[in-house]
Design a protein around this motif. Structure first.
Motif, PDB file in Angstrom:
ATOM      1  N   VAL A  21      -4.158  -7.331   8.749  1.00 53.42           N
ATOM      2  CA  VAL A  21      -2.911  -6.572   8.889  1.00 53.42           C
ATOM      3  C   VAL A  21      -2.181  -6.501   7.551  1.00 53.42           C
ATOM      4  O   VAL A  21      -1.670  -5.441   7.168  1.00 53.42           O
ATOM      5  CB  VAL A  21      -2.020  -7.200   9.990  1.00 53.42           C
ATOM      6  CG1 VAL A  21      -0.618  -6.620   9.959  1.00 53.42           C
ATOM      7  CG2 VAL A  21      -2.644  -7.000  11.356  1.00 53.42           C
ATOM      8  N   ILE A  22      -2.146  -7.600   6.803  1.00 54.91           N
ATOM      9  CA  ILE A  22      -1.472  -7.602   5.497  1.00 54.91           C
ATOM     10  C   ILE A  22      -2.167  -6.638   4.533  1.00 54.91           C
ATOM     11  O   ILE A  22      -1.515  -5.849   3.846  1.00 54.91           O
ATOM     12  CB  ILE A  22      -1.421  -9.041   4.913  1.00 54.91           C
ATOM     13  CG1 ILE A  22      -0.447  -9.885   5.737  1.00 54.91           C
ATOM     14  CG2 ILE A  22      -1.018  -9.020   3.439  1.00 54.91           C
ATOM     15  CD1 ILE A  22      -0.455 -11.358   5.387  1.00 54.91           C
ATOM     16  N   VAL A  23      -3.482  -6.658   4.488  1.00 57.98           N
ATOM     17  CA  VAL A  23      -4.224  -5.757   3.590  1.00 57.98           C
ATOM     18  C   VAL A  23      -3.987  -4.301   3.989  1.00 57.98           C
ATOM     19  O   VAL A  23      -3.743  -3.439   3.136  1.00 57.98           O
ATOM     20  CB  VAL A  23      -5.731  -6.103   3.591  1.00 57.98           C
ATOM     21  CG1 VAL A  23      -6.542  -5.019   2.912  1.00 57.98           C
ATOM     22  CG2 VAL A  23      -5.962  -7.443   2.916  1.00 57.98           C
ATOM     23  N   LEU A  24      -4.033  -4.000   5.281  1.00 59.05           N
ATOM     24  CA  LEU A  24      -3.788  -2.621   5.734  1.00 59.05           C
ATOM     25  C   LEU A  24      -2.368  -2.175   5.412  1.00 59.05           C
ATOM     26  O   LEU A  24      -2.144  -1.014   5.048  1.00 59.05           O
ATOM     27  CB  LEU A  24      -4.078  -2.495   7.226  1.00 59.05           C
ATOM     28  CG  LEU A  24      -5.562  -2.578   7.621  1.00 59.05           C
ATOM     29  CD1 LEU A  24      -5.709  -2.544   9.139  1.00 59.05           C
ATOM     30  CD2 LEU A  24      -6.344  -1.453   6.987  1.00 59.05           C
ATOM     31  N   SER A  28      -1.438   0.977   3.040  1.00 55.40           N
ATOM     32  CA  SER A  28      -0.569   2.042   3.557  1.00 55.40           C
ATOM     33  C   SER A  28       0.592   2.308   2.616  1.00 55.40           C
ATOM     34  O   SER A  28       0.945   3.464   2.353  1.00 55.40           O
ATOM     35  CB  SER A  28      -0.023   1.669   4.933  1.00 55.40           C
ATOM     36  OG  SER A  28      -1.066   1.502   5.844  1.00 55.40           O
ATOM     37  N   ILE A  29       1.194   1.259   2.086  1.00 58.21           N
ATOM     38  CA  ILE A  29       2.319   1.424   1.161  1.00 58.21           C
ATOM     39  C   ILE A  29       1.860   2.130  -0.115  1.00 58.21           C
ATOM     40  O   ILE A  29       2.515   3.052  -0.604  1.00 58.21           O
ATOM     41  CB  ILE A  29       2.958   0.058   0.849  1.00 58.21           C
ATOM     42  CG1 ILE A  29       3.686  -0.471   2.094  1.00 58.21           C
ATOM     43  CG2 ILE A  29       3.926   0.152  -0.334  1.00 58.21           C
ATOM     44  CD1 ILE A  29       4.143  -1.905   1.986  1.00 58.21           C
ATOM     45  N   ALA A  31      -0.742   4.138  -0.451  1.00 56.73           N
ATOM     46  CA  ALA A  31      -1.100   5.524  -0.120  1.00 56.73           C
ATOM     47  C   ALA A  31       0.153   6.378   0.029  1.00 56.73           C
ATOM     48  O   ALA A  31       0.201   7.510  -0.460  1.00 56.73           O
ATOM     49  CB  ALA A  31      -1.935   5.562   1.151  1.00 56.73           C
ATOM     50  N   ALA A  32       1.170   5.849   0.694  1.00 54.67           N
ATOM     51  CA  ALA A  32       2.414   6.611   0.875  1.00 54.67           C
ATOM     52  C   ALA A  32       3.064   6.900  -0.474  1.00 54.67           C
ATOM     53  O   ALA A  32       3.557   8.011  -0.709  1.00 54.67           O
ATOM     54  CB  ALA A  32       3.366   5.843   1.780  1.00 54.67           C
ATOM     55  N   GLY A  33       3.071   5.925  -1.368  1.00 50.95           N
ATOM     56  CA  GLY A  33       3.634   6.152  -2.700  1.00 50.95           C
ATOM     57  C   GLY A  33       2.867   7.197  -3.478  1.00 50.95           C
ATOM     58  O   GLY A  33       3.449   8.034  -4.159  1.00 50.95           O
ATOM     59  N   SER A  34       1.555   7.179  -3.369  1.00 45.01           N
ATOM     60  CA  SER A  34       0.723   8.173  -4.063  1.00 45.01           C
ATOM     61  C   SER A  34       0.978   9.574  -3.535  1.00 45.01           C
ATOM     62  O   SER A  34       1.100  10.523  -4.308  1.00 45.01           O
ATOM     63  CB  SER A  34      -0.755   7.835  -3.895  1.00 45.01           C
ATOM     64  OG  SER A  34      -1.035   6.586  -4.465  1.00 45.01           O
ATOM     65  N   ILE A  35       1.064   9.710  -2.235  1.00 45.07           N
ATOM     66  CA  ILE A  35       1.325  11.022  -1.621  1.00 45.07           C
ATOM     67  C   ILE A  35       2.682  11.537  -2.056  1.00 45.07           C
ATOM     68  O   ILE A  35       2.841  12.708  -2.394  1.00 45.07           O
ATOM     69  CB  ILE A  35       1.209  10.933  -0.089  1.00 45.07           C
ATOM     70  CG1 ILE A  35      -0.249  10.720   0.304  1.00 45.07           C
ATOM     71  CG2 ILE A  35       1.776  12.178   0.575  1.00 45.07           C
ATOM     72  CD1 ILE A  35      -0.459  10.385   1.762  1.00 45.07           C
TER      73      ILE A  35
END
Length: 149
Positions: A21-24, A28-29, A31-35
């Motif tokens: 869960v920590i790695v996911l 996610s954080i 990926a959201a910053g990149s987008i």
């Protein structure tokens, strides 16, 4: 002794649910910053494409004007570069200069006005921009752009 050995097997190596869960969450954080950062680049790319499209349309309008001794009327519009106009003034040496009426990156047809009201050129050619509304700050045309963007 066999029973005793079965009870004391070393624990199998692996990831716990918490670690996964920590790695996911971290992925996610990131990926959201990149987008979020890429979104600005997409907008710049669309505006750059509009500039290229406007240059192409302007070149074809100049060719139309050179061949027919006049620019298309506002009513004839950019469509005069695709289909022979049926309204006056009819072009004398018409040829198709574009395959289709171009659309901007937001799916709207480019606008055309003759004589120009904003440009120093004989005609105005513009995109209504991201908001899709004509006559707003979002419009991108063949006139000097303001630095408010």
């Amino acid at each position: 002794m066999t029973l005793h050995k079965l009870r004391h097997h070393p624990r199998a190596a692996g990831f716990t649910l918490i670690e996964i869960v920590i790695v996911l969450t971290i992925i996610s954080i990131l990926a959201a910053g990149s987008i979020y950062m890429l979104k600005g680049n997409v907008d710049v790319a669309k505006e750059t494409r509009v500039d290229g499209d406007l240059q192409n349309i302007m070149t074809q309008l100049q060719l139309y004007e050179a061949r027919n001794m006049r620019a298309p009327t506002t009513e004839q519009g950019i469509k005069a570069l695709v289909e022979k106009p049926t309204t006056e003034p009819l072009p004398e040496k018409w040829t198709a200069l574009l395959e289709a009426v171009p659309k901007d990156p937001w799916g709207q047809e480019y606008k055309y006005r003759f004589p120009a009201q904003k440009s120093k050129k004989p005609y105005d050619v513009w995109s209504v921009g991201k908001d899709g509304a004509d006559g707003t700050e979002d419009d991108i045309g063949n006139w000097p752009q303001t630095a408010t963007k």
